[in-house]
Design a protein around this motif. Structure first.
Motif, PDB file in Angstrom:
ATOM      1  N   PHE B  82      29.291  41.940  37.421  1.00  0.00           N
ATOM      2  CA  PHE B  82      30.425  41.225  38.612  1.00  0.00           C
ATOM      3  C   PHE B  82      29.473  41.080  39.847  1.00  0.00           C
ATOM      4  O   PHE B  82      30.082  40.963  40.953  1.00  0.00           O
ATOM      5  CB  PHE B  82      31.542  42.036  38.806  1.00  0.00           C
ATOM      6  CG  PHE B  82      32.529  41.615  37.980  1.00  0.00           C
ATOM      7  CD1 PHE B  82      32.483  41.664  36.443  1.00  0.00           C
ATOM      8  CD2 PHE B  82      33.915  41.476  38.566  1.00  0.00           C
ATOM      9  CE1 PHE B  82      33.433  41.364  35.531  1.00  0.00           C
ATOM     10  CE2 PHE B  82      34.885  41.104  37.637  1.00  0.00           C
ATOM     11  CZ  PHE B  82      34.629  40.991  36.286  1.00  0.00           C
ATOM     12  N   THR B 405      31.153  37.353  36.355  1.00  0.00           N
ATOM     13  CA  THR B 405      32.090  36.966  37.521  1.00  0.00           C
ATOM     14  C   THR B 405      31.908  36.964  38.803  1.00  0.00           C
ATOM     15  O   THR B 405      31.008  37.921  39.204  1.00  0.00           O
ATOM     16  CB  THR B 405      33.224  37.689  36.790  1.00  0.00           C
ATOM     17  OG1 THR B 405      33.676  37.565  35.336  1.00  0.00           O
ATOM     18  CG2 THR B 405      34.603  37.470  37.681  1.00  0.00           C
ATOM     19  N   GLY B 406      32.746  36.253  39.466  1.00  0.00           N
ATOM     20  CA  GLY B 406      32.471  35.950  40.827  1.00  0.00           C
ATOM     21  C   GLY B 406      33.068  37.266  41.703  1.00  0.00           C
ATOM     22  O   GLY B 406      34.068  36.827  42.416  1.00  0.00           O
ATOM     23  N   GLY B 407      32.775  38.343  41.441  1.00  0.00           N
ATOM     24  CA  GLY B 407      33.156  39.743  42.173  1.00  0.00           C
ATOM     25  C   GLY B 407      34.552  40.137  41.813  1.00  0.00           C
ATOM     26  O   GLY B 407      35.303  39.534  40.943  1.00  0.00           O
TER      27      GLY B 407
END
Lengths: 158, 709
Positions: B82, B405-407
């Motif tokens: 992430f 994934t974006g955070g």
């Protein structure tokens, strides 16, 4: 519904769309250009930044009808084949991405900055990049990446 | 039943995991095809099986490594990436022990059909739990390579070494691919594989301990990487979900016709109402038309005004279960307080939101009664269970794949978006992509808990003799003082929360450490001792003392008498999840705002696996902490958020990033601990203490509010 034609990454692409549909949606859903990201839909995070006639714009706030016949450059349109731009390479080398979700918007914005101002001061970089959110808060490496790209451009121009 | 993991058992702070199902639907085995080819699967204990690959790959929870007959080497783990650098560090760990170049490896993460179940990616457990098993499996594979080559060549194994992925001797080369093609191994393997192959000592590391370019960086900078919200499937529709107008509102009636007339698939199933259409634009239009027909029954909901008092009034005193109230007492606290100089203070903190830049997203696809969901969750196997429960599937009918994934920051432990996408895909008979809007992410994701604290202590000279600390609702991480105090009482009360709450980077440690470290400053003032000296005088934890000294040295610590009006310095420290942080901050208070002029962090998480990634994690974590310290606060009234947007909820940006220095204390003799969370716990108290030094105002709640003196 109407047909809109846009020059995207040097290709002429057209789509049937309601005129008020955001450019962001058209890029992602009609053309498969998912490198441009949704972050907020209100221009506050700038993850969706693209170049419209070379100017950085929030594609989430840009209706497709407003770019008819214009030129749009997305993150996918920067590299030439396998050759990264100086700025993209700088983001790799200076570890400019954590999760990387903001990176496309950052790189597109900084591309425009370095084009109009190849040797920006730190304050000028901060001014240009401040509208972009990085929720990983990797701001120091983002700043370092842009500065690295500017230094490398200067070195290669000299 | 899936394995239970230590982080799930030992962390009562993960309140989101105690929630019931997101939906109760009224819904009217073959193996997954694996992308893993033929070759050997290796466990951390050195057990090896031949896998034919493809549909019969059969990766089990213990398999850590796949050596392909085609020369591919794949590290397998159920962890996710992430942005914290897990992919790169896992790659380094395997390359180190296999003696191969990092380029020769790939890391496959978080696919419930292909990778082992490593529980959640949470609690900073990847470094202490996953890295060692990957190293052990890799070392076993290396040893097996040597022994097999020795046998083939009729040599003594001790004469052979692995370099660049192969054993080379007298013109002969035996590689991992050759090993993988040695099919007879399958029958003799238990004899062949040694137990407890030693790992390379830290001082001899060649790949670990180095800064490696982030794996996947090229795909990120070209826009090629597909995040969960970017996954596209043939004939895919875009979904959207109807949300209540206020917390606690219940749907009485809704008419789906207007949405269907616009050409969308519209579905209601209990409380769930959603649409799917050819574009997200059409889905939004259809949902808007439907929402105008919806009738809701609303209910009273508290406001964020007076939240601390609300929490104390709604404290749960029952001690049941691991999420219940708890109390620990050692020594004679009341007796010691009665005999000492005492001080007491109360602290508060509001709800904050993770606001990962990529909101929750999922793409769901059904193939008859088998479901695949690509989604950004930190708990792939937990979400698979949620899907199986929601759709009454067996675990092997549901597959969860987590693209990088974006955070997340602790905010993506639950599977609601996966369930919603799957429900829409079921109704549509086509794959559906669902990405929450920013407004949904603010309002309907879970929050870091709001909390209140009461602290009381007695001092004698520069020593704390009694410590009485009560926390309402933050969670229990780092609730025990790390200072050496003879008489200690610690109490914890979970509270009835007005908002949905759960994990966040650092979880309860951030609140507990804020209250404790500000109170330590107050006690230092009462004792008339410098805040740094006071802490050191009450510490016998040498590693915590060391980070304090390291930060103070780099900062050239002194309080701010010399800095001039409205400028001051603060210090704070803390310990959590095996790592140690100390931060010195200098602030300037101007009008009603606090400007951070300088931050120095010192951090110790044992042996450093990747200094560049470690530094990035610490800096990002500290800057993220500046947000919650200075500006972030979820406000709500009448069941609605009052500031649920980026325009109204100020987050750290480049301009507010202060000059920072980070001192890394490497301890090659200590097993590495995680680093992505602990730095955040010292940020807010260091700033609050600096504000006091600058203005004389003691700030006991977050975000910090101060006025220039």
């Amino acid at each position: 519904m109407a047909r809109f034609t846009v020059h995207i990454n040097r290709n002429e692409l057209s789509t049937e769309s309601p005129p008020d549909r955001p450019l962001l949606d058209v890029l992602r859903e009609d053309f498969g250009l998912t490198g441009t990201k949704y972050g907020c839909g209100e221009g506050q995070c700038r993850a969706c930044t693209v170049l419209i006639d070379d100017q950085p714009r929030a594609s989430c706030l840009t209706p497709i009808s407003s770019v008819e016949g214009m030129s749009v450059t997305t993150i996918e349109g920067l590299a030439s084949g396998d050759q990264l731009t100086t700025l993209q390479q700088a983001f790799v080398d200076a570890d400019g991405a954590q999760c990387g979700y903001c990176t496309a918007g950052m790189i597109v914005e900084a591309t425009a900055l370095l084009k109009r101002n190849p040797q920006p001061s730190r304050a000028e970089i901060v001014d240009a990049m401040n509208p972009h959110l990085c929720r990983c808060c990797g701001y120091r490496n983002i700043l370092a990446s842009v500065e690295l790209a500017a230094r490398r451009s200067e070195a290669s121009d000299a | 039943m899936p394995e239970r993991f230590r982080e799930d058992l030992c962390e009562p702070d993960r309140k989101e995991l105690a929630e019931g199902p997101a939906y109760r639907f009224e819904l009217d085995r073959r193996e997954w095809i694996s992308s893993i080819g033929a070759g050997l699967l290796v466990t951390a204990a050195g057990k090896v099986v031949f896998s034919p690959g493809g549909a019969s790959a059969q990766v089990r929870s213990s398999h850590r490594l796949h050596l392909g007959e085609d020369g591919s080497i794949t590290v397998l783990t159920g962890k996710v990436e992430f942005g914290q650098g897990s992919r790169t560090e896992i790659l380094q760990a395997a390359a180190e022990e296999l003696r191969v170049s990092p380029d020769a490896l790939r890391v496959m993460l978080a696919d419930t059909a292909e990778t082992p179940n490593d529980g959640s990616t949470a609690g900073s457990r990847t470094t202490p739990s996953t890295i060692p098993v990957v190293r052990r499996a890799s070392a076993s594979a290396r040893e097996l390579l040597v022994r097999t080559a020795a046998e083939a060549w009729n040599l003594d194994a001790s004469e052979l070494r692995v370099e660049a992925g192969a054993v080379v001797r007298a013109g002969n080369r035996f590689s991992y691919a050759d090993l993988a093609r040695t099919k007879r191994l399958e029958t003799t393997i238990d004899d062949n594989v040694p137990r407890g192959v030693p790992l390379r000592e830290v001082r001899n590391w060649r790949v670990l301990g180095q800064t490696l370019p982030k794996v996947g960086a090229r795909e990120i900078v070209t826009g090629a990487h597909r995040y969960p919200s970017d996954i596209a499937r043939p004939d895919m529709l875009y979904g959207t979900v109807l949300r209540p107008p206020a917390y606690g509102a219940q749907l009485e009636s809704v008419d789906l016709t207007p949405g269907r007339e616009l050409g969308a698939v519209a579905v209601r199933d209990g409380e769930f109402v959603g649409c799917a259409a050819r574009t997200s634009y059409e889905a939004r239009k259809a949902l808007k038309a439907i929402s105008e027909t919806a009738r809701w029954r609303t209910t009273a909901h508290p406001s964020s005004e007076g939240l601390g008092a609300y929490l104390k009034r709604h404290a749960q005193s029952s001690a049941g279960g691991r999420r219940g109230a708890r109390r620990r007492e050692s020594g004679d606290v009341d007796g010691a307080l009665a005999a000492a100089k005492t001080l007491e203070a109360s602290y508060e903190m509001p709800y904050v939101q993770h606001a990962p830049l990529e909101p929750r997203a999922a793409v769901a696809e059904w193939d008859k009664d088998r479901l695949t969901v690509w989604t950004g969750t930190q708990r792939p196997f937990g979400v698979r269970e949620q899907l199986a429960e929601a759709f009454r599937l067996s675990a092997d009918q549901a597959r969860v794949v987590v693209p990088d994934t974006g955070g997340g920051f602790g905010g993506k432990h639950t599977g609601e978006v996966a369930i919603e996408a799957a429900r829409l895909a079921r109704a549509a008979g086509k794959p559906v992509s669902l990405r929450w809007t920013r407004a949904e992410e603010f309002a309907w994701a879970y929050f870091r808990p709001a909390a209140a604290f009461e602290a009381r202590a007695g001092i004698s000279g520069e020593k704390i003799v009694a410590w009485d600390f009560t926390a309402y609702n933050p969670g229990t991480a780092a609730i025990e003082t790390p200072y050496a105090v003879p008489n200690v009482r610690t109490q914890y009360f979970p509270c009835d929360s007005p908002l949905r709450e759960g994990s966040y980077r650092g979880i309860g440690a951030t609140g507990n450490n804020f209250a404790r470290e500000v109170f330590m400053d107050e006690l230092a003032g009462t004792a008339g001792v410098d805040p740094l000296e006071f802490r050191l005088a009450n510490l016998d934890d040498e590693r915590l003392a060391a980070v304090l000294r390291a930060a103070a040295d780099r900062f050239a610590w002194s309080t701010g008498k010399s800095l001039g009006r409205n400028r001051g310095s603060g210090i704070a420290a803390g310990f959590e999840k095996g790592s140690y942080i100390a931060i010195c901050a200098r602030v300037r208070v101007e009008g009603g705002s606090v400007e951070v002029e300088r931050l120095v962090s010192a951090f110790d998480c044992g042996a450093i696996l990747n200094p560049g990634n470690l530094r990035a994690q610490i800096e990002g974590c500290v800057i993220q902490g500046l947000g919650a310290a200075l500006s972030e606060e979820i406000r709500f009234a009448g069941g609605k958020l009052l500031n649920g947007s980026f325009a109204q909820y100020p987050l750290p940006r480049l301009r507010g990033t202060p000059p920072m220095e980070t001192v890394l204390l490497n301890r090659p003799d200590v097993q590495p601990a995680g680093a992505g969370e602990t730095p955040i716990i010292a940020v807010a108290p260091a700033l609050a203490n600096a504000v006091f030094d600058a203005t004389g105002q003691r700030v006991r709640s977050l975000p910090l509010r101060a006025r220039a003196a």
